[in-house]
Scaffold this motif. Sequence first.
Motif, PDB file in Angstrom:
ATOM      1  N   PHE A 298     -44.965 -58.064 -10.974  1.00 22.82           N
ATOM      2  CA  PHE A 298     -44.999 -59.046 -11.482  1.00 22.82           C
ATOM      3  C   PHE A 298     -45.966 -60.022 -10.030  1.00 22.82           C
ATOM      4  N   ASN A 299     -45.212 -59.964  -9.203  1.00 21.42           N
ATOM      5  CA  ASN A 299     -45.441 -60.624  -7.594  1.00 21.42           C
ATOM      6  C   ASN A 299     -47.393 -60.797  -7.572  1.00 21.42           C
ATOM      7  N   TRP A 300     -47.305 -59.472  -7.929  1.00 19.57           N
ATOM      8  CA  TRP A 300     -48.334 -58.757  -7.252  1.00 19.57           C
ATOM      9  C   TRP A 300     -49.466 -60.206  -8.678  1.00 19.57           C
ATOM     10  N   LEU A 301     -49.147 -59.467  -9.556  1.00 15.89           N
ATOM     11  CA  LEU A 301     -50.128 -60.237 -10.596  1.00 15.89           C
ATOM     12  C   LEU A 301     -50.595 -61.527 -10.442  1.00 15.89           C
ATOM     13  N   PHE A 302     -49.205 -62.014 -10.051  1.00 14.73           N
ATOM     14  CA  PHE A 302     -48.658 -63.804  -9.902  1.00 14.73           C
ATOM     15  C   PHE A 302     -49.914 -63.926  -8.520  1.00 14.73           C
ATOM     16  N   ILE A 303     -49.834 -63.477  -8.030  1.00 11.32           N
ATOM     17  CA  ILE A 303     -50.915 -63.645  -6.243  1.00 11.32           C
ATOM     18  C   ILE A 303     -51.884 -63.687  -6.732  1.00 11.32           C
ATOM     19  N   LEU A 304     -52.526 -62.590  -7.393  1.00  9.99           N
ATOM     20  CA  LEU A 304     -53.781 -61.946  -8.403  1.00  9.99           C
ATOM     21  C   LEU A 304     -54.737 -63.140  -8.772  1.00  9.99           C
ATOM     22  N   ILE A 305     -53.872 -63.481  -9.530  1.00  8.39           N
ATOM     23  CA  ILE A 305     -54.730 -65.000 -10.796  1.00  8.39           C
ATOM     24  C   ILE A 305     -54.301 -65.801 -10.104  1.00  8.39           C
ATOM     25  N   ILE A 306     -53.512 -66.453  -9.110  1.00  7.84           N
ATOM     26  CA  ILE A 306     -52.819 -67.816  -8.878  1.00  7.84           C
ATOM     27  C   ILE A 306     -54.757 -67.698  -7.091  1.00  7.84           C
ATOM     28  N   GLY A 307     -54.707 -66.096  -6.327  1.00 10.43           N
ATOM     29  CA  GLY A 307     -55.637 -66.235  -6.061  1.00 10.43           C
ATOM     30  C   GLY A 307     -57.078 -66.296  -6.555  1.00 10.43           C
ATOM     31  N   ALA A 308     -57.246 -65.944  -7.553  1.00  5.82           N
ATOM     32  CA  ALA A 308     -58.642 -65.875  -8.687  1.00  5.82           C
ATOM     33  C   ALA A 308     -58.835 -67.501  -8.508  1.00  5.82           C
TER      34      ALA A 308
ATOM     35  N   SER B  45     -41.523 -69.974  -6.238  1.00  9.54           N
ATOM     36  CA  SER B  45     -43.759 -69.719  -6.035  1.00  9.54           C
ATOM     37  C   SER B  45     -44.139 -70.991  -6.798  1.00  9.54           C
ATOM     38  N   ILE B  46     -43.981 -70.532  -7.662  1.00  7.45           N
ATOM     39  CA  ILE B  46     -44.220 -71.951  -8.720  1.00  7.45           C
ATOM     40  C   ILE B  46     -44.726 -73.228  -8.227  1.00  7.45           C
ATOM     41  N   ALA B  47     -43.671 -73.861  -7.728  1.00  5.20           N
ATOM     42  CA  ALA B  47     -43.391 -75.155  -7.106  1.00  5.20           C
ATOM     43  C   ALA B  47     -43.537 -75.464  -6.344  1.00  5.20           C
ATOM     44  N   VAL B  48     -44.037 -74.031  -5.331  1.00  4.53           N
ATOM     45  CA  VAL B  48     -45.314 -74.114  -4.473  1.00  4.53           C
ATOM     46  C   VAL B  48     -46.323 -74.506  -4.647  1.00  4.53           C
ATOM     47  N   MET B  49     -46.838 -73.911  -5.541  1.00  2.00           N
ATOM     48  CA  MET B  49     -48.277 -73.485  -6.233  1.00  2.00           C
ATOM     49  C   MET B  49     -48.780 -75.175  -7.015  1.00  2.00           C
ATOM     50  N   VAL B  50     -47.686 -75.459  -7.632  1.00  2.00           N
ATOM     51  CA  VAL B  50     -47.625 -76.927  -8.395  1.00  2.00           C
ATOM     52  C   VAL B  50     -48.556 -77.901  -7.306  1.00  2.00           C
ATOM     53  N   VAL B  51     -47.346 -77.822  -5.681  1.00  2.00           N
ATOM     54  CA  VAL B  51     -47.355 -79.073  -5.125  1.00  2.00           C
ATOM     55  C   VAL B  51     -49.129 -78.746  -4.411  1.00  2.00           C
ATOM     56  N   PHE B  52     -48.940 -77.485  -3.744  1.00  2.00           N
ATOM     57  CA  PHE B  52     -50.578 -77.083  -3.143  1.00  2.00           C
ATOM     58  C   PHE B  52     -51.465 -77.514  -3.833  1.00  2.00           C
TER      59      PHE B  52
END
Lengths: 382, 180
Positions: A13-23, B10-17
């Motif tokens: 899930f972490n990797w998927l998350f990183i992938l989506i956010i990275g994209a 992580s989500i919070a960091v992303m939101v702030v980012f």
Amino acid sequence: MKSSKKAVIELQFNWLFILIIGAMILLFFVTVIYKQRNIADQRLAARVLNDLESILTGAQVSTSTATRIESARNEIFFDCTDCSCSYKISNLFGSGSISYDGKTVFAPTELKGEQYLAWSLDWNLPYKVTNFLYLTSPEYRYTILYNQDVSAAQQFAGDIQYNLPDAFTNIKDENAYEYDLDTMAPLGIPSKNSYKARLIFVGYEEPNIASITNMNPLIDHLDYLDYRDITAINIMEGSKLDYGTVQFYTLTKNKERFLLQKKSYYIGIAGLYAAIFSDDPDNYVCPMNSALQRLQHVSSLYQQRTTQLRTRPPPCQNWYSQALNPYFTILMTNLNPPPDLTTNADYEGDFGNLYNNAFQQNANGLAFLNSRAQLFSCPEMY
Amino acid sequence: MKAQIRMGESIAVMVVFFFLIVIAYSFYVKIQQSSLAVDIGKAQELRAIQLAQLVYYMPEVQCSSGTQLVKESCFDTLKLEKFKGILAGDGRLFYFGLFGYNTIYIKQVYPNPGLQWLATIDYDSDGTSGADAFLLYKREPPQDDPIRFKSTKVAQMPVALYDPIQKKYAYAYLVVEYVY
């Protein structure tokens, strides 16, 4: 065992998350960069457009000036369909066509290359009427071919080159070739990179060019160009630098024949260059009609002014009275309304006569009377 | 639970980012917009000057002497009067292409226009140019356009007025009100 399974899911899930956010981040930056690039292109195009506008205005102001304009690789398209002349620049999204607004601009249908060439020349008949602005590109090729059987043709070809400014190397520095259309002898014209080409025939009769059935020896140096990118103009036999007749030609798809598009006329050397630089007859005829309209208004202005000056005591009065009748009147009535230079049958084939009567004689007569007025310290007519 | 907390972080960091990026981008867009507005303003100023230049060098108004000799920075008063008539008559449509929805007038500064130093020019007043000015051209822009013709730039250029009959000069300046 349970916790390790959980960890595996969490890791995936972490990797998927990183992938989506990275994209998403990547997409965001790509979009920003793309938009910025478009903005930069548009700014550059707007700058070129501003420069061109300044040049167009400058051309109305100062004469006999030649300039090179940096194009930033933008293309400009000139169009005079239905005599509504305008130009448009590539890379400038959302910008519509910009009207000539009464300016007398003569240009090819498409301007391309690292730089553009601009030159302005005044149009006097005998008083200044307006300035003509010519635009072309150093990457537009012009080849002059003169009729070896017409004695004045070589001199005429030389004059066309001689009167051009130094910046116009694409015509000035080229050789003029003598050419016999009957024998179609190979010319050996060197090939050069260009995006369009224009053949300038000097001193040929109409049927000679239109009846050629095999153009290959003549245009083999332009083999790399599409048939639509090759045009021709014939400055007909009997034409002079002051006035003459021109024919506009296009090439057939198989590059074997020239097709006559329009026959037209020019007045003054400024008019001759206007016809040479306009590779579409409409791009010549329409601004030329605008110039003739302006000639009418300027003539009318001088006529009214001279009428008022006629109240001056003799001898001034004499010069003004003579000028009013017939000189100004003839200049105005012959061009009222301005003739369609192509279709008006009254001028077809008899342009030399019209020019001599309506322009040359009147211009000379007015110039004489104006010099007399000057000599007697009277206010000049123009 | 731990994983959920970590994910939440992580989500919070992303939101702030993303929040920071959006703020930075909106700042950037604002700066771009203001620099674009400055560019547009400059371009319109340039257009006003170009129009003034166009009038300044028109053979219809310039002092002339024969074919080639043109006195620069000088307007012939007789030409001005006749040209005004043409602009209101036969040449109305033709010169609209050159002048558009703008106003062009000439304001005399010396000698005082009230002294009627130059006999060949009639100063008029319609509320735009004033009693000491010669209104050459005026065309009102359409009122129903919600975006265009809301702003004006003014360009002025000094000019000499020459009366060819009296052979007298006056000092004036050309005013162009450019509407965009």
